[in-house]
Design a protein around this motif. Sequence first.
Motif: not given
Length: 75
Positions: A15-21, A23-25
């Motif tokens: 739900g939060v706009r993501a930057k390309s940097s 990290a995913l979990a």
Amino acid sequence: MAQALCDGGMVSVNGVRAKSSRALAVGDEINLRRRNHLLTVRVLALPATRQTSRSDASSLYEILSDVILAEEPLD
């Protein structure tokens, strides 16, 4: 391509706009909007290496929804 989509504000994670940097979990939900299409996936696993084959990549996520949105009327 992913960086361009993030920079364009078309990707959100949980739900939060993501930057390309960002990290995913495991368990994260990613929304990807392209034109009138909204794809939502859940991360099931993270790859052990940076390079992942297409056949292996499909086991890393599950598609939760793939929706075609109504086009906005032109004025």
